[in-house]
Scaffold this motif. Sequence first.
Motif, short mmCIF file in Angstrom:
data_model
loop_
_atom_site.label_atom_id
_atom_site.label_comp_id
_atom_site.label_asym_id
_atom_site.label_seq_id
_atom_site.Cartn_x
_atom_site.Cartn_y
_atom_site.Cartn_z
N ALA A 32 0.49 -1.49 0.01
CA ALA A 32 -0.04 0.16 -0.05
C ALA A 32 0.78 0.83 -0.10
CB ALA A 32 -1.05 0.14 1.13
N ALA A 36 0.87 4.34 -2.70
CA ALA A 36 1.11 6.15 -2.09
C ALA A 36 1.98 6.80 -2.81
CB ALA A 36 0.54 6.02 -0.74
N ASP A 55 -2.47 14.55 -0.32
CA ASP A 55 -3.80 13.20 -1.21
C ASP A 55 -2.42 11.82 -0.25
OD1 ASP A 55 -5.46 14.28 -2.25
OD2 ASP A 55 -4.84 13.94 -3.74
N TYR A 56 -0.80 12.21 -0.52
CA TYR A 56 -0.47 10.83 -0.32
C TYR A 56 -0.37 10.76 0.61
CZ TYR A 56 4.36 9.43 0.49
OH TYR A 56 5.68 8.93 1.34
N CYS A 58 -2.85 11.89 3.54
CA CYS A 58 -3.89 11.37 4.01
C CYS A 58 -3.78 9.75 3.55
CB CYS A 58 -4.81 11.86 2.66
SG CYS A 58 -5.17 13.85 3.19
N SER A 59 -3.68 9.35 2.06
CA SER A 59 -3.56 8.21 2.05
C SER A 59 -2.61 7.56 2.83
CB SER A 59 -3.80 7.19 0.62
OG SER A 59 -1.69 8.27 0.26
N LEU A 98 -7.39 -1.51 0.74
CA LEU A 98 -7.05 -0.15 1.00
C LEU A 98 -5.73 0.31 -0.37
CD1 LEU A 98 -6.28 1.70 4.27
CD2 LEU A 98 -4.90 2.15 2.00
N ILE A 102 -6.01 3.24 -2.90
CA ILE A 102 -5.35 5.01 -3.26
C ILE A 102 -5.23 5.28 -4.02
CG2 ILE A 102 -3.23 5.11 -2.71
CD1 ILE A 102 -3.07 3.77 -0.95
N VAL A 105 -7.91 8.16 -4.05
CA VAL A 105 -7.72 9.30 -3.72
C VAL A 105 -6.95 10.51 -4.45
CG1 VAL A 105 -6.44 10.19 -1.76
CG2 VAL A 105 -6.82 7.72 -1.87
N ILE A 111 -13.67 6.98 -2.28
CA ILE A 111 -12.66 6.65 -1.88
C ILE A 111 -13.38 5.25 -0.96
CG2 ILE A 111 -10.97 8.37 -1.97
CD1 ILE A 111 -11.45 8.13 1.28
N VAL A 114 -11.23 2.27 -0.72
CA VAL A 114 -10.02 2.25 0.64
C VAL A 114 -10.86 2.71 1.87
CG1 VAL A 114 -9.26 4.22 1.74
CG2 VAL A 114 -8.81 3.61 -1.08
#
Length: 379
Positions: A32, A36, A55-56, A58-59, A98, A102, A105, A111, A114
Motif C-alpha cells: 500500500a 501511495a 493526497d499522499y 492522507c493515504s 486499501l 488508493i 484518493v 474512496i 479505501v
Amino acid sequence: MLDLRFTPRDPDEPNRSATPLELLFDLASVVAIGVAAQGLVESIEAGRTMAGLIDYLCSFFMIWWAWMNYTWFASAYDDHSPAFRLLTMVIMFGALMLAAGIDAVFDRTPILLVLAGFSAMRLAMVLFWIGASRGDPERRTTARRYAMGITLMQGYWLVAMTAVMPSAPLFLPLFLVGVAGELSVPALAERHAATPWHRGHIVSRYGRLTLIVLGQCFASIVLTIQPEPEPSLLDAGRLWQAFLLAVITFSIWGLYFTDDPHLDNSGYGRALLWGYGHFFIFSTIAAAGASMRLLTEGTGETPLGNGVLGLALACLAATLWIVRDRYRLQGVARWWLPCLAIMLLLLTLASPAPLEAIALVLVIGTLLRRRTPPHGAPC
C-alpha cells in the motif's frame, strides 16, 4: 469454535523478536505504501505537486495508522492462537483492499474501496480489543476504551468520507478532524492502565518496517541503472546518478540505525511521541524513494525532483531529532541533526541543489552523527 480471548504477554520477555506473521503483515502494508508513493510521483509529474502531497499524506496516514495499531497490540497480546492469526489475516486483506483503492484518493473520486479496506482493518482491531478485555481483567477498562474509541471513529469515517466528495473543500478539514480523533484514542485509553507492550519488540518492529520502506529507494536505484529502451547498455550519466542515490539511501540507513537505543524507556509520553513521530519518518523515507523515481522517470536531474528529495531528507533529520536525539545526546553533538535539517532545507529553498550537493551534505551529517557516542540517561 474460535476463542476470542487474548492474554497479555510478558513485557520483559527475553529475546522477543518479530514473528513470520508480523513480517507478512509488514509486506502487505508496504504494498500500500508503494502505491501511495507512485501516486505522489504521478501527481508531481502532472503538475499537481501540493495536491499530490496532501493526497499522499492522507493515504499514508490510513496505512500507517492501521499498521501501528496492530503492531502495538501484537506486542502486548500476540498469543499465537488461531483467533489471533485469523484476525491478523483479515487486517492484511484490508491493507490490500486499501492499496487497490488508493488511486481514487489521487484522482479525487469516491474512496469507497479505501474505506472498505480501512474498515476491515479497524473492525478487526475492535475484535482484538474485545478479546483483550476478556483475557486481561487487569486492563479490561483500557481494552474497552480502545474498542469503543475505534468503533466511534470508524463510524465517523464512514459518515464523513461518504457524505463529502474528496474533491470538495470540506474534505480535508473533515479528514484532519478524523486524524485528531484517531490519535486521541490510544492517549485516552492508555491513561487508565498501560498495555504490556514489549519495548525491544516495538523498536525491532519499527526498524524492520524502516528497512522495508527503504526498499522503495532501492527499487528506484535499479530503475536508474537500467537505461531505456536498451536495459543491457551502460549509461555513465545514469550510473553516476544511481551511485549518488545509493549514497543517499545508505545515509538514511545510517541516520536511523545508530548504536544508541531509539526508545530508551517505556514512559507514557515518550512512547506516544516516538510512536506517532514515526509517521513522518516512514512517510518521508517513502517520499524520498518517490522523488528518486521522479528523477529516474525524467531525463535526469530536475529541480522539482531534487527539491522533493531535499525536503524529505530535511524532514527526516528533524523528526529523528525530535523523537530520539534530543533525549539521547548532550553538548554540541545534540544539535547535529537540526543543523543537518537546516542545511538540507536551505539547499532546497535557495534553489534546488544538484544531487551531488544533497548527497555530500547528507553524508557529512550522517558521519558526524554516527561518530557521536551515546550518553546514558535521557534529558
